[in-house]
Design a protein around this motif. Structure first.
Motif, PDB file in Angstrom:
ATOM      1  N   SER A   5      26.583  18.305 -33.885  1.00 23.45           N
ATOM      2  CA  SER A   5      27.695  18.273 -32.924  1.00 23.45           C
ATOM      3  C   SER A   5      27.287  17.710 -31.564  1.00 23.45           C
ATOM      4  O   SER A   5      28.135  17.432 -30.732  1.00 23.45           O
ATOM      5  CB  SER A   5      28.246  19.681 -32.725  1.00 23.45           C
ATOM      6  OG  SER A   5      27.268  20.486 -32.073  1.00 23.45           O
ATOM      7  N   GLU A  27      31.323  11.526 -39.480  1.00 21.56           N
ATOM      8  CA  GLU A  27      32.239  12.418 -38.766  1.00 21.56           C
ATOM      9  C   GLU A  27      31.531  13.144 -37.628  1.00 21.56           C
ATOM     10  O   GLU A  27      32.070  13.280 -36.534  1.00 21.56           O
ATOM     11  CB  GLU A  27      32.887  13.418 -39.726  1.00 21.56           C
ATOM     12  CG  GLU A  27      33.953  12.805 -40.608  1.00 21.56           C
ATOM     13  CD  GLU A  27      35.062  12.126 -39.795  1.00 21.56           C
ATOM     14  OE1 GLU A  27      35.607  12.745 -38.851  1.00 21.56           O
ATOM     15  OE2 GLU A  27      35.386  10.968 -40.097  1.00 21.56           O
ATOM     16  N   ILE A  31      32.201  13.120 -33.452  1.00 19.83           N
ATOM     17  CA  ILE A  31      32.356  14.343 -32.664  1.00 19.83           C
ATOM     18  C   ILE A  31      31.299  14.396 -31.556  1.00 19.83           C
ATOM     19  O   ILE A  31      31.606  14.648 -30.393  1.00 19.83           O
ATOM     20  CB  ILE A  31      32.252  15.582 -33.579  1.00 19.83           C
ATOM     21  CG1 ILE A  31      33.471  15.654 -34.504  1.00 19.83           C
ATOM     22  CG2 ILE A  31      32.090  16.865 -32.762  1.00 19.83           C
ATOM     23  CD1 ILE A  31      33.341  16.641 -35.638  1.00 19.83           C
ATOM     24  N   TYR A  35      31.461  14.311 -27.392  1.00 21.47           N
ATOM     25  CA  TYR A  35      30.942  15.466 -26.669  1.00 21.47           C
ATOM     26  C   TYR A  35      29.870  15.080 -25.649  1.00 21.47           C
ATOM     27  O   TYR A  35      29.852  15.600 -24.537  1.00 21.47           O
ATOM     28  CB  TYR A  35      30.384  16.484 -27.668  1.00 21.47           C
ATOM     29  CG  TYR A  35      29.861  17.741 -27.042  1.00 21.47           C
ATOM     30  CD1 TYR A  35      30.700  18.600 -26.332  1.00 21.47           C
ATOM     31  CD2 TYR A  35      28.522  18.090 -27.154  1.00 21.47           C
ATOM     32  CE1 TYR A  35      30.221  19.759 -25.748  1.00 21.47           C
ATOM     33  CE2 TYR A  35      28.033  19.252 -26.583  1.00 21.47           C
ATOM     34  CZ  TYR A  35      28.886  20.085 -25.881  1.00 21.47           C
ATOM     35  OH  TYR A  35      28.397  21.232 -25.301  1.00 21.47           O
TER      36      TYR A  35
END
Length: 110
Positions: A5, A27, A31, A35
């Protein structure tokens, strides 16, 4: 390597480090890019080809996703500059692979 993440990448960036964030999941790259505010490269450990490029490689809780037969830490060593640092974390045990694929693990107990 295996930034997920982007949590650790963001922490390093906030400390003033120049970070090249990498993950094997398209994916998660999307993300993490959002971030941390920079592009995350989509690449698996097995595809690491750099030589004398990095001062350090941080692989926290990501190597466990690499099948043992594909895990070559010599690729990481080659990617590091002379005197570079490597951090990797692993889980105990001998199990390799994924568990409960396709299931909502919140409802399963191990």
């Amino acid at each position: 390597m295996g930034c997920g993440s982007g949590r650790d990448s963001k922490a390093f960036i906030q400390q003033g480090y120049q970070v090249t964030a990498v993950d094997g999941s398209n994916e998660l790259c999307k993300i993490a890019s959002k971030y941390i505010g920079q592009e995350v490269i989509c690449k698996r450990f097995q595809d690491l080809r750099e030589s004398s490029t990095y001062d350090a490689v941080w692989a926290c809780a990501s190597l466990l996703h690499v099948p043992l037969v594909d895990l070559s830490l010599s690729k990481v060593a080659t990617a590091l500059k002379t005197g570079g640092y490597f951090y990797g974390s692993f889980k105990y045990g001998e199990f390799g692979g994924e568990r409960n694929v396709g299931y909502n693990t919140r409802n399963l107990s191990e």
